[in-house]
Design an enzyme around this catalytic site. Structure first.
Site, PDB file in Angstrom:
ATOM      1  N   THR A   1       0.815  -1.224   0.000  1.00 28.98           N
ATOM      2  CA  THR A   1       0.000   0.000   0.000  1.00 28.98           C
ATOM      3  C   THR A   1       0.844   1.268   0.000  1.00 28.98           C
ATOM      4  OG1 THR A   1      -1.835  -1.059   1.107  1.00 28.98           O
ATOM      5  CG2 THR A   1      -1.687   1.308   1.374  1.00 28.98           C
TER       6      THR A   1
ATOM      7  N   SER B   1       1.486  -7.511  -1.226  1.00 31.19           N
ATOM      8  CA  SER B   1       2.181  -8.561  -0.466  1.00 31.19           C
ATOM      9  C   SER B   1       1.375  -9.848  -0.367  1.00 31.19           C
ATOM     10  CB  SER B   1       2.604  -8.064   0.915  1.00 31.19           C
ATOM     11  OG  SER B   1       1.521  -8.037   1.803  1.00 31.19           O
TER      12      SER B   1
ATOM     13  N   THR C   1       1.576  -4.671   4.162  1.00 22.61           N
ATOM     14  CA  THR C   1       1.380  -5.087   5.555  1.00 22.61           C
ATOM     15  C   THR C   1       0.782  -6.493   5.671  1.00 22.61           C
ATOM     16  OG1 THR C   1      -0.791  -4.022   5.609  1.00 22.61           O
ATOM     17  CG2 THR C   1       1.082  -2.735   6.404  1.00 22.61           C
TER      18      THR C   1
ATOM     19  N   GLN D   1      -4.066 -20.674  19.151  1.00 23.48           N
ATOM     20  CA  GLN D   1      -4.880 -19.726  18.375  1.00 23.48           C
ATOM     21  C   GLN D   1      -4.979 -18.377  19.092  1.00 23.48           C
ATOM     22  OE1 GLN D   1      -8.712 -21.525  17.465  1.00 23.48           O
ATOM     23  NE2 GLN D   1      -7.747 -23.351  16.619  1.00 23.48           N
ATOM     24  N   CYS D   2      -4.601 -18.343  20.379  1.00 21.90           N
ATOM     25  CA  CYS D   2      -4.638 -17.064  21.113  1.00 21.90           C
ATOM     26  C   CYS D   2      -3.506 -16.174  20.627  1.00 21.90           C
ATOM     27  CB  CYS D   2      -4.441 -17.297  22.607  1.00 21.90           C
ATOM     28  SG  CYS D   2      -5.737 -18.260  23.373  1.00 21.90           S
TER      29      CYS D   2
HETATM   30  N1  ASP Z   1      -2.701  -5.488   0.338  1.00 25.90           N
HETATM   31  C1  ASP Z   1      -1.628  -4.628   0.763  1.00 25.90           C
HETATM   32  C2  ASP Z   1      -0.349  -5.436   0.806  1.00 25.90           C
HETATM   33  O1  ASP Z   1      -0.148  -6.182   1.690  1.00 25.90           O
HETATM   34  C3  ASP Z   1      -1.930  -4.062   2.106  1.00 25.90           C
HETATM   35  C4  ASP Z   1      -0.881  -3.157   2.679  1.00 25.90           C
HETATM   36  O2  ASP Z   1       0.169  -2.942   2.172  1.00 25.90           O
HETATM   37  O3  ASP Z   1      -1.160  -2.588   3.740  1.00 25.90           O
HETATM   38  O4  ASP Z   1       0.433  -5.315  -0.108  1.00 25.90           O
END
Ligand code: ASP
Length: 342
Positions: A15, A60, A91, A277-278
């Site tokens: 992003t 990503s 992210t 899973q926590c």
């Molecule tokens: N979909 C994007 C990625 O992971 C989300 C981001 O970068 O925040 O490339």
């Protein structure tokens, strides 16, 4: 900050470097030259900043083993020429990539800082500028001529985290990452306050290993999970290992069909690594009756590892072709600060 530092930005996509496609309205990656246009502050740093980019920047969600190899390769060929590295990354899978690089770059003696953003850098309220600028600052920070950070980290919002301890917990907040089982390595405010006592130090020369094995899977259990689903997953041909995502402190159903399916898998040499899973806390096999049988079956406790770190560690260790005894021992140890040794 030391004015002589050379920093390499490695732009993979995400992003931070996206803009709206005029036709579809979706966010798509743009090339790195645009990033420089949007962050004129890059010219104001005292350190020398150069950049390399994936030929085709990616969201990503498209990251795979080859992407990790490419990132490690970019660091390997440039390692002696730069004092620190900043990897701009989406992210969504940053926690996986940070874990992967933390295993691949054993004994790294220079900062490798992942960052990205929730809003594109061209947008007025972007969190990308602050994250990028802080990441560069940390990548160039030294004490007595030695880099302060000598490991693979994630910088997001006001925290520096150990990369293999992170998890993206929010699609919405600017502080999108957490490291629930390990303290932040630095608090980023007016000052950057490092936890010097927690930072890793290399204890040998850098070794970079790039082989991963993708014959692994994740089996997340849930109340009502069926025999056919568990057996079907565990008997997928070619699988060498599974991360078993269990309840609470590592618990699962006590039904004999469930335990038999796990026993049959481990007796076929399949590695099963138990993580919770926590978000916070750890697996303690045998604490409850519902995990007591796991030890006897040969299931390995993942301790306080995240699913991301557990999965990537398995791929990494399987790629190195360890024998089963060594593989199990190393899974229980911390090799890059990813777990409490168990
Ligand atoms: N979909 C994007 C990625 O992971 C989300 C981001 O970068 O925040 O490339």
């Amino acid at each position: 900050m030391n004015s002589k530092q050379n920093i390499l930005l490695i732009y993979t996509g995400g992003t931070i470097g996206m803009m709206e496609d005029p036709e579809s309205g979706s966010l798509v990656p743009f090339d790195f030259a645009q990033l420089r246009v949007h962050v004129p502050e890059l010219r104001r740093f005292d350190c020398q900043i150069e950049a390399v980019s994936f030929d085709k920047p990616i969201d990503s969600s498209d990251v795979n083993i080859e992407s990790w190899e490419r990132m490690a390769q970019m660091i390997e060929v440039n390692y002696d020429h730069y004092d620190g590295f900043v990897i701009l990354h989406g992210t969504d899978t940053m926690a996986f990539s940070a874990a992967a690089l933390s295993f691949m770059l054993q004994n790294v003696a220079k900062p490798v800082i992942f960052t990205g953003s929730q809003l594109p850098i061209g947008q007025i309220r972007t969190d990308g500028k602050e994250n990028l600028i802080t990441a560069i600052e940390i990548a160039s920070d030294t004490e007595n001529g030695v880099p302060i950070v000598q490991e693979v980290c994630v910088v997001f919002q006001s925290k520096l985290f150990r990369g293999n301890r992170t998890h993206k917990y929010s699609t919405e907040n600017f502080d999108a990452f957490e490291s629930a089982n390990f303290p932040a390595l630095a608090e980023i405010g007016i000052h950057i306050q490092y936890r010097h006592d927690l930072l890793l130090k290399p204890n040998g020369p850098l070794t970079i290993r790039k082989a991963f094995d993708d014959n692994i899977g994740v089996l997340k259990i849930f109340p009502g999970i069926s025999n056919s689903y568990v057996e079907g997953v565990l008997s997928i041909p070619g699988m060498k290992a599974f991360v078993l995502e269990t309840f609470g402190s590592g618990n699962g159903p006590t039904d004999s069909w469930f335990l038999d399916a796990l026993r049959s898998a481990t007796s076929r040499g399949i590695i099963i690594l138990n993580v919770t899973q926590c978000n916070k806390g750890m697996v303690e096999q045998g604490r409850y009756e519902t995990s007591g049988a796991f030890e006897e079956i040969g299931i390995i406790s993942g301790g306080d590892m995240t699913t991301e770190a557990a999965l990537v560690k398995l791929m990494y260790l399987l790629g190195l072709n360890y024998n089963p005894v060594d593989l199990k021992r190393i899974l229980l140890e911390s090799i890059s600060g990813e777990r409490m040794s168990g």
